[in-house]
Every structure is written in C-alpha cells, then in structure tokens.
Design a protein around this motif. Structure first.
Motif, PDB file in Angstrom:
ATOM      1  N   ARG A  74       0.823  -1.213   0.000  1.00 36.81           N
ATOM      2  CA  ARG A  74       0.000   0.000   0.000  1.00 36.81           C
ATOM      3  C   ARG A  74       0.859   1.265   0.000  1.00 36.81           C
ATOM      4  O   ARG A  74       1.895   1.338   0.665  1.00 36.81           O
ATOM      5  CB  ARG A  74      -0.910   0.003   1.231  1.00 36.81           C
ATOM      6  CG  ARG A  74      -1.932   1.130   1.250  1.00 36.81           C
ATOM      7  CD  ARG A  74      -2.922   0.906   2.369  1.00 36.81           C
ATOM      8  NE  ARG A  74      -2.286   1.009   3.675  1.00 36.81           N
ATOM      9  CZ  ARG A  74      -2.219   2.144   4.383  1.00 36.81           C
ATOM     10  NH1 ARG A  74      -2.761   3.243   3.908  1.00 36.81           N
ATOM     11  NH2 ARG A  74      -1.646   2.161   5.563  1.00 36.81           N
ATOM     12  N   VAL A  75       0.409   2.239  -0.753  1.00 38.01           N
ATOM     13  CA  VAL A  75       1.106   3.521  -0.859  1.00 38.01           C
ATOM     14  C   VAL A  75       0.676   4.450   0.271  1.00 38.01           C
ATOM     15  O   VAL A  75      -0.524   4.626   0.513  1.00 38.01           O
ATOM     16  CB  VAL A  75       0.808   4.187  -2.211  1.00 38.01           C
ATOM     17  CG1 VAL A  75       1.500   5.539  -2.309  1.00 38.01           C
ATOM     18  CG2 VAL A  75       1.230   3.284  -3.355  1.00 38.01           C
ATOM     19  N   THR A  76       1.640   5.042   0.959  1.00 38.66           N
ATOM     20  CA  THR A  76       1.359   6.073   1.961  1.00 38.66           C
ATOM     21  C   THR A  76       2.346   7.220   1.764  1.00 38.66           C
ATOM     22  O   THR A  76       3.341   7.094   1.042  1.00 38.66           O
ATOM     23  CB  THR A  76       1.508   5.540   3.401  1.00 38.66           C
ATOM     24  OG1 THR A  76       2.898   5.298   3.682  1.00 38.66           O
ATOM     25  CG2 THR A  76       0.710   4.246   3.598  1.00 38.66           C
ATOM     26  N   VAL A  77       2.095   8.334   2.445  1.00 38.41           N
ATOM     27  CA  VAL A  77       3.004   9.479   2.349  1.00 38.41           C
ATOM     28  C   VAL A  77       4.371   9.149   2.923  1.00 38.41           C
ATOM     29  O   VAL A  77       5.367   9.816   2.607  1.00 38.41           O
ATOM     30  CB  VAL A  77       2.415  10.719   3.064  1.00 38.41           C
ATOM     31  CG1 VAL A  77       1.153  11.198   2.368  1.00 38.41           C
ATOM     32  CG2 VAL A  77       2.156  10.430   4.545  1.00 38.41           C
ATOM     33  N   GLN A  78       4.464   8.112   3.754  1.00 41.09           N
ATOM     34  CA  GLN A  78       5.745   7.753   4.361  1.00 41.09           C
ATOM     35  C   GLN A  78       6.746   7.248   3.337  1.00 41.09           C
ATOM     36  O   GLN A  78       7.943   7.197   3.609  1.00 41.09           O
ATOM     37  CB  GLN A  78       5.527   6.714   5.460  1.00 41.09           C
ATOM     38  CG  GLN A  78       4.688   7.201   6.634  1.00 41.09           C
ATOM     39  CD  GLN A  78       5.240   8.483   7.232  1.00 41.09           C
ATOM     40  OE1 GLN A  78       4.779   9.574   6.893  1.00 41.09           O
ATOM     41  NE2 GLN A  78       6.236   8.363   8.089  1.00 41.09           N
ATOM     42  N   ALA A  79       6.270   6.869   2.157  1.00 34.77           N
ATOM     43  CA  ALA A  79       7.205   6.481   1.091  1.00 34.77           C
ATOM     44  C   ALA A  79       8.092   7.661   0.712  1.00 34.77           C
ATOM     45  O   ALA A  79       9.279   7.487   0.395  1.00 34.77           O
ATOM     46  CB  ALA A  79       6.433   5.973  -0.122  1.00 34.77           C
TER      47      ALA A  79
END
Length: 341
Positions: free
Chosen positions: A248-253
């Motif tokens: 899953r994509v999150t801003v933490q990437a």
C-alpha cells in the motif's frame, strides 16, 4: 475547438462553478515580477490556486530545449513576457504509462507553495504555431500533453551535489533538506504523495531555494489507486521497500526517499553500487541502506543527529518513520547542534 484538460480535474471542491472565461487565464500586473491569476468576486483567495486548462500559444515564445526524459522534453521560453518551463509529454511505447504520467503531473497543480514548482497551464491540445514543439512531437499521434510551469532555475540538486569541486557546507545541506521537507509537508497535508523524490527532481533557484518538481509518478491519496500500487514508477535507489514489494502507498514512502536524498547531500556519494536487481533484493530482504559510517555523520553532534534521523527515515516499517511535519523541527535542531567537531 480543441478539447482542453477539464478545469475541474484538480480544483478544490469548494471552488464553485463560476470560473469565468479561460481564454486569457493570466495577466501581468503593473510592476509585478510573476504571473498572476486575475481575481474577481467568485475567485477570492482561491484564485491563487487556479491553473488554466488553456494555453495561449501566441504568447509562448523563444523556446529552447533544456532537457529530456523518459516521457518527453522540457523547454525554456517566455509566456506573457515571463520566463517559463514548458514540458512536452510525448506518447512512449507504454501508451497508458505516458498518459498516466501526464495526468500525475497535475496532481499538485492546484497547490501554491514556495518550495513547489508552480503549474501555470496544461492542455492536451497540439499546435503548429510553435515550431520547436511541432518538430519534437512530429505528429499529433505522438503527443499526450503540454504543461507550462514557472521556471525555477537552471540547476537541479543532482548537479549541485555532484558538480561542485568543493564539498557542500553541511549547514547548506540541512537548509536544502528543510526546503524539501516543507514541500513534502504541504503536499502531504493535501493528500498528495510524490513517489519520485531524488536530487534530480529538486530544482535550485538562483536565490538558493529548493523547489520540488516532476510529479509524473505522484498519486492523490484517497482515490482508488490500490490496483496501481504495483505499477508505480520512480527510481529504485530511492524507492521505499514497501513499494518495491507492491504494498500500500502512503506518504511515508516520500520520507524514505527524503532520507536517501539527505544522505546524498551530506556524503556526495551514490546510495548504492551494483546491479539494479541485486540492490532491490538486498533493500527488501536484508534491509540494505546507504552507509551511515561516514565522517560527516560521526565527527560532530549535528552529524550524529543526522545519522539518527536518517536511520528512522528509512525504517522498513513506514509507521516508524517521522512525518514531514516532524522533519522540520528535527532539521532545525541539527542546525543548532552544528557540524564542527
């Protein structure tokens, strides 16, 4: 009539429907040094967030090529008398990917921030009025779209890091990093994740201000992007391990990528050596990260604080990484500690 980019594509929900004519989207105010959107009663403060879906081709002049990439070319020119950058997105072999890249470039078009490159106008139309663009696209079949942006500078951070004869002062590195962190803070607050943060995608203005650019891999969170999670582009050396695994994509990437970028600023070294597939496997399976055993990260209190911040930025668990909001005071603390051993 050409079919422009839908003006409601990325405007705020509360903008309303009384947008007015878009045939002349920008005007020069007397004494102004930047292009401004003319305000009226229906726009109010939100007018500053408007980008146009129409390009006034007759006002686009003096184009000269300044760079090219996987999905197109970038030109420098003038628009309504102001210096702009023009990104021409061409159709690549992967037609879907090139279209996605064009639309992704507009994910932050409605945002205004000193550390983000501002989008002025974008359109899917073509023109024969501009000879340089006409030659570049060759025919309409190879054209995806054109994006006009503020011209933020001649240099990117990659060139600054690796092109200078002398090492960058550590204090300057932290200041550049703080600019990037502020850009991420604004993006993430509006649900946008960049997904290709690296030195080459950070422009440095003549005033020494960093501006985040190139949103061709970005996503607007909250939309249905789960199916695309495994198709996200980006640069493998800066890509978070959860994305390498298709999670899953999150801003933490973006925080992971920020950590690698800050490490490059401080060390002026490439993050990894070796073949791509070996690096990706080691990052995912063995938690390979850039080496923290460097003199600049050991010799001073500020360097050691930076090393601690870096190790948290590229944690394998996204929820253990600091947020963009938290980066800014941590970088301020690093500056106060200093880099003199």
């Amino acid at each position: 009539m050409p079919s422009p980019v839908p003006v409601t594509r990325l405007l705020p929900r509360d903008f309303g429907l009384r947008l007015g004519a878009l045939s002349s989207p920008l005007s020069r105010h007397a004494g102004a040094s930047t292009l401004r959107v003319p305000a009226n009663d229906s726009h109010g403060k939100l007018a500053r967030r408007l980008w146009s879906s129409v390009v006034q081709w007759r006002e686009l002049r003096g184009l000269e090529p300044i760079g090219s990439g996987g999905f197109g070319s970038v030109f420098k020119g003038t628009y309504f008398g102001e210096t702009v950058a023009v990104k021409h997105v061409r159709r690549a072999r992967n037609k879907l990917a090139s279209r996605q890249s064009f639309w992704a470039e507009l994910n932050a078009a409605h945002l205004r921030h000193d550390n983000l490159v501002r989008v002025i106008a974008a359109t899917t139309t073509t023109t024969t009025a501009t000879r340089t663009l006409s030659e570049e696209r060759e025919d309409g079949e190879g054209h995806v779209g054109t994006i006009l942006m503020e011209f933020a500078g001649d240099l990117n951070l990659q060139q600054v890091i690796y092109g200078a004869a002398e090492p960058l002062p550590s204090e300057l590195c932290v200041r550049y990093a703080a600019d990037i962190a502020r850009a991420l803070c604004h993006l993430h607050a509006h649900g946008v994740v960049h997904l290709d943060l690296k030195p080459a995608n950070v422009l440095v203005s003549r005033d020494g201000v960093c501006k985040l650019a190139d949103f061709g891999c970005s996503l607007q969170l909250g939309l249905d992007h789960e199916a695309r999670a495994r198709e996200i582009g980006g640069t493998y050396t800066h890509r978070a391990p959860e994305l390498l695994k298709g999670e899953r994509v999150t801003v933490q990437a973006d925080i992971y990528s920020f950590g690698v970028t800050l490490w490059q600023l401080l060390t002026r070294e490439p993050p990894y050596g070796g073949e791509r597939q070996h690096v990706i496997y080691a990052v995912v399976a063995y938690a390979l990260r850039p080496d923290l055993d460097r003199e600049v990260l050991r010799r001073s209190a500020g360097g050691r604080a930076c090393a601690d911040l870096l190790s948290r930025c590229w944690s394998a668990e996204p929820n253990r990484r600091p947020s963009a909001d938290e980066l800014i005071p941590e970088l301020r603390a690093v500056s106060e500690l200093g880099f003199k051993g």
